[in-house]
Design an enzyme around this catalytic site. Structure first.
Site, short mmCIF file in Angstrom:
data_model
loop_
_atom_site.label_atom_id
_atom_site.label_comp_id
_atom_site.label_asym_id
_atom_site.label_seq_id
_atom_site.Cartn_x
_atom_site.Cartn_y
_atom_site.Cartn_z
N LEU A 52 -1.48 6.67 -102.59
CA LEU A 52 -2.61 5.83 -102.96
C LEU A 52 -2.77 4.74 -101.90
O LEU A 52 -2.46 3.57 -102.13
CB LEU A 52 -2.42 5.24 -104.35
N HIS A 53 -3.20 5.15 -100.74
CA HIS A 53 -3.36 4.25 -99.61
C HIS A 53 -4.70 4.55 -98.95
O HIS A 53 -5.16 5.69 -98.97
CB HIS A 53 -2.21 4.46 -98.63
N ALA A 54 -5.33 3.55 -98.40
CA ALA A 54 -6.57 3.68 -97.64
C ALA A 54 -7.68 4.40 -98.41
O ALA A 54 -8.10 3.93 -99.46
CB ALA A 54 -6.29 4.35 -96.30
N PRO A 79 -7.90 7.26 -100.27
CA PRO A 79 -7.68 7.62 -101.67
C PRO A 79 -7.70 6.40 -102.59
O PRO A 79 -8.27 6.45 -103.68
CB PRO A 79 -6.29 8.28 -101.67
#
Length: 90
Positions: A14-16, A18
């Site tokens: 769950l980074h950038a 997404p």
């Protein structure tokens, strides 16, 4: 309070990108949705910063919660995204 456990499918977690897609979907729901890493403190899922600071990586489980009318639908919408590969690197 309805809850749903979901496995993060995106390779970057769950980074950038997404996180942005999940936050946008969570913020658009009729009820507030919270998210926590398994055993962690729940935070509002409608914030990109909150999602990124969770540190949830590929294959990690997160717990979504929502309360009120439309909670199940809200959880369905957010869970579907988290369980999808949102990397955009086809």
């Amino acid at each position: 309070m309805p809850q749903r456990t979901v496995t993060v499918a995106s390779k970057v977690g769950l980074h950038a990108r997404p996180a942005a897609l999940v936050a946008k979907t969570a913020a658009a729901q009729a009820v507030p949705v919270t998210i926590a890493r398994n055993g962690g403190t729940p935070v509002p899922a409608g914030s990109v910063l909150n999602l990124m600071t969770l540190g949830a990586g590929h294959g990690d489980e997160v717990v979504l919660s929502a309360e009120g009318e439309g909670a199940q639908e809200a959880l369905d919408a957010v869970a579907e995204l988290i369980a999808s590969d949102l990397d955009g690197s086809d």
